[in-house]
Design an enzyme around this catalytic site. Structure first.
Site, mmCIF file in Angstrom:
data_model
loop_
_atom_site.group_PDB
_atom_site.id
_atom_site.type_symbol
_atom_site.label_atom_id
_atom_site.label_comp_id
_atom_site.label_asym_id
_atom_site.label_seq_id
_atom_site.Cartn_x
_atom_site.Cartn_y
_atom_site.Cartn_z
ATOM 1 N NE ARG A 1 -2.647 -1.398 3.173
ATOM 2 C CZ ARG A 1 -3.386 -2.133 3.999
ATOM 3 N NH1 ARG A 1 -4.689 -2.195 3.822
ATOM 4 N NH2 ARG A 1 -2.840 -2.786 4.998
ATOM 5 C CE LYS B 1 0.323 -18.480 12.177
ATOM 6 N NZ LYS B 1 1.129 -17.996 13.326
ATOM 7 C CG ASP C 1 2.247 -25.021 9.633
ATOM 8 O OD1 ASP C 1 3.410 -24.879 10.069
ATOM 9 O OD2 ASP C 1 1.281 -25.260 10.370
ATOM 10 C CG HIS C 2 7.234 -21.204 9.635
ATOM 11 N ND1 HIS C 2 6.239 -20.683 10.419
ATOM 12 C CD2 HIS C 2 8.309 -21.341 10.455
ATOM 13 C CE1 HIS C 2 6.704 -20.516 11.654
ATOM 14 N NE2 HIS C 2 7.960 -20.914 11.702
ATOM 15 C CE LYS D 1 10.201 -24.371 12.510
ATOM 16 N NZ LYS D 1 11.177 -23.327 12.776
ATOM 17 C CD GLU E 1 7.488 -18.971 20.049
ATOM 18 O OE1 GLU E 1 8.145 -18.421 19.164
ATOM 19 O OE2 GLU E 1 6.300 -18.725 20.272
ATOM 20 C CG ASP F 1 0.825 -17.210 17.182
ATOM 21 O OD1 ASP F 1 0.789 -16.733 16.032
ATOM 22 O OD2 ASP F 1 1.857 -17.213 17.883
ATOM 23 C CG HIS G 1 3.313 -23.582 13.714
ATOM 24 N ND1 HIS G 1 3.200 -23.390 12.353
ATOM 25 C CD2 HIS G 1 3.508 -22.342 14.245
ATOM 26 C CE1 HIS G 1 3.324 -22.088 12.092
ATOM 27 N NE2 HIS G 1 3.497 -21.440 13.212
ATOM 28 C CE LYS H 1 4.354 -15.902 21.069
ATOM 29 N NZ LYS H 1 5.192 -16.310 19.947
HETATM 30 C C1 BG6 Z 1 4.727 -18.048 14.086
HETATM 31 C C2 BG6 Z 1 3.987 -17.424 15.255
HETATM 32 O O1 BG6 Z 1 3.844 -18.724 13.248
HETATM 33 O O2 BG6 Z 1 5.693 -18.972 14.572
HETATM 34 C C3 BG6 Z 1 4.946 -16.764 16.230
HETATM 35 O O3 BG6 Z 1 3.071 -16.450 14.766
HETATM 36 C C4 BG6 Z 1 6.022 -17.728 16.653
HETATM 37 O O4 BG6 Z 1 4.236 -16.287 17.377
HETATM 38 C C5 BG6 Z 1 6.671 -18.389 15.420
HETATM 39 O O5 BG6 Z 1 6.992 -17.027 17.399
HETATM 40 C C6 BG6 Z 1 7.622 -19.494 15.836
HETATM 41 O O6 BG6 Z 1 8.313 -19.950 14.714
HETATM 42 P P1 BG6 Z 1 9.755 -20.618 14.869
HETATM 43 O O7 BG6 Z 1 10.101 -21.052 13.484
HETATM 44 O O8 BG6 Z 1 10.654 -19.562 15.428
HETATM 45 O O9 BG6 Z 1 9.577 -21.755 15.826
#
Ligand code: BG6
Length: 517
Positions: A65, A174, A203-204, A208, A242, A261, A266, A366
């Site tokens: 934007r 996401k 979904d990253h 991995k 985390e 989240d 994940h 977290k």
């Molecule tokens: C994201 C979340 O999808 O994944 C974050 O929105 C989180 O809150 C993150 O910190 C964690 O990813 P990774 O790869 O660092 O474990």
């Protein structure tokens, strides 16, 4: 100096045919001035260029934007690579991509901006004298996913070049919906414009290395799979912890919470890959069919406050890595009446032949004691006839721990005799570490995912029915928590392993979290 790409070419790339058949491509990133583009997407594209995995004709258009000049956009992406790439910026290699990188300013609901974008792509095709594959990466806040998709449809950009292998694909970041209803609505909007085979839901975690290795560990070894069932497994524990707090993402996070989240996406993906049946082949649909099947076999969760299957918590102050940490309510952007959970734990029952009666405990939070993601398969104990636990016999249940991150690897916990003149036992560990065996400079998740989308391999992306199956499980929990407000939201100290109630969740069945050592 030798070329960077040759020097530290990872074993991962050996035997990987260059470009893996990728055709001339125009990639458009919506949300180009956002955080993800700078931290992950552009550094991933640079690393693909270093590994010579981008097609010869690769054009990148950043769409956002804000009005930004091409020159300023390029400079900010140079800086992003310098700051976030796993390899140093190589100006010559990056220059080949950079020269074909432009910025396009426009609203996400502005049909004329999409018409202009279509013209830009057309000009690229005219200059090349051939058609290109179009790869649209939607990395914006979720509120504009639908207008973007509609505009891709109405501008004609979603169309493919008939009769060629020049597909048009859309990658969607996401969060994919906020609950079952909104995920279904989003799937319906997407299906109005794209075929499912064109859609790549990210979904990253699936990008991995260790997550991909799960299938190899399970199905390329004959020693684990025969034990991978209710006859031998006592319980499964999946932790995605985390140590960081919400930082500056409070605004987003407070409208999301740990369940949306981390758990719905994940963590549930880790459950699906751990629990699924062997697919008939490695093709994307066979794998995704099995994942959906097992997600559908998970029983609805009991939401009772006493002996139910769910626990939620919120971090208060404490010490993280020896340093004082503030409470969630004091973080930037958190309303004082927030009832958002920063920790969630669930006890899942999978009602199928393999897993009936084996609890799957999953948790994510977290500000926990440390950053660790792992899957622990805890096996049943042998009959205590010869060595029964007591002062001389220190015994632990056999456990296979797949360490997703950090310190990626696999550990087997076994019992062994302590050397000496009498028989004493002690639990010991057998370790396999990726870094020791393969070196540590492995590709980042986004490199693999962008490359796979480019070459049309959807194995590591979420299918529409898969996301709905997982939302179906967690939506009643979200609704229940919303109604309860802060009632039942348990505090835990920053730097701890979560609220006491999460220990209780396991204790009810005689289990204990493996607070990883
Ligand atoms: C994201 C979340 O999808 O994944 C974050 O929105 C989180 O809150 C993150 O910190 C964690 O990813 P990774 O790869 O660092 O474990």
């Amino acid at each position: 100096m030798s070329r960077q790409g040759e020097e530290d070419r990872h074993p991962f790339l050996e035997g990987l045919s260059k470009h893996r058949g990728a055709v001339p491509t125009v990639m458009v990133i919506f949300g180009a001035s956002g955080d993800l583009t700078a931290r992950k997407l552009v550094p991933a594209i640079f690393n693909l260029a270093v590994d010579n995995l981008l097609p010869g004709d690769f054009h990148l258009i950043g769409y956002g934007r804000k009005a930004i000049e091409d020159r300023a956009f390029r400079a900010s992406m140079d800086a992003a690579i310098e700051e976030f790439s796993r390899r140093d910026l190589d100006k010559e290699i990056w220059g080949r991509v950079r020269d074909h990188m432009t910025y396009h300013a426009g609203g996400y609901d502005d049909a004329s901006a999409f018409a202009e974008l279509a013209k830009k792509i057309q000009q690229i095709e005219t200059a090349l004298g051939r058609g290109v594959q179009r790869l649209f990466y939607i990395s914006t806040p979720p509120g504009v996913f639908e207008p973007i998709i509609e505009n891709l449809g109405s501008s004609g950009l979603a169309a493919t070049h008939a009769g060629t292998n020049l597909a048009t694909k859309v990658i969607i970041e996401k969060p994919f919906g906020r609950d079952l209803g909104s995920a279904r609505a989003l799937n319906a909007s997407i299906n109005q414009v794209f075929q499912e085979s064109q859609v790549y839901r990210i979904d990253h975690y699936l990008g991995k290395e260790t997550v991909q290795d799960l299938l190899v560990q399970r199905f390329a070894n004959s020693i684990f799979e025969p034990l991978w069932n209710r006859e031998y497994v006592n319980n499964v524990q999946i932790t995605v912890a985390e140590s960081i707090g919400v930082g500056s993402r409070g605004g987003y996070y407070d409208s999301s919470g740990a369940l949306r989240d981390m758990i719905q996406n994940h963590t549930m993906q880790l459950v699906a890959l751990t629990a699924m049946e062997p697919p008939v082949s490695l093709d994307p649909e066979s794998i995704r069919d099995e994942k959906v099947k097992v997600l559908k076999a998970i029983q609805p969760l009991s939401l009772e406050s006493k002996n139910g299957d769910v626990v939620r918590g919120r971090y208060s102050g404490g010490l993280v890595d020896g340093r004082p940490a503030d409470r969630y309510l004091d973080a930037e952007g958190i309303p004082p009446d927030s009832s958002t959970e920063t920790y969630a734990a669930l006890r899942l029952s999978i009602n199928n032949w393999r897993w009936k009666g084996v609890p799957f405990y999953i948790r994510s939070g977290k500000r926990m004691a440390k950053r660790v993601s792992e899957i622990a398969i805890q096996f049943k104990r042998p009959p205590g006839i010869l060595f029964s636990e007591g002062s001389r016999f220190d015994l632990a249940p056999n456990t296979m721990v797949i360490q997703i991150q950090p310190d990626e690897g696999v550990t087997l916990v076994m019992n062994s005799k302590v050397p000496g003149l009498e028989t004493r036992t002690q639990p010991v560990k057998m370790h396999f570490r990726y870094a020791t065996t393969f070196g540590s400079n492995t590709p980042e998740a986004y490199e693999r995912l962008i490359l796979d989308a480019m070459v049309g391999d959807s194995t590591l992306f979420i299918r529409g029915d898969e996301t709905e199956a997982s939302w179906k499980l967690v939506t009643p929990v979200l609704e229940c928590w919303k109604e309860a407000g802060v009632d039942g939201l348990d505090e835990y100290s920053s730097g701890s392993w979560g609220p006491d109630s999460s220990d209780q969740l396991l204790a009810e069945k005689g289990h204990q979290w493996r607070n990883s050592g």
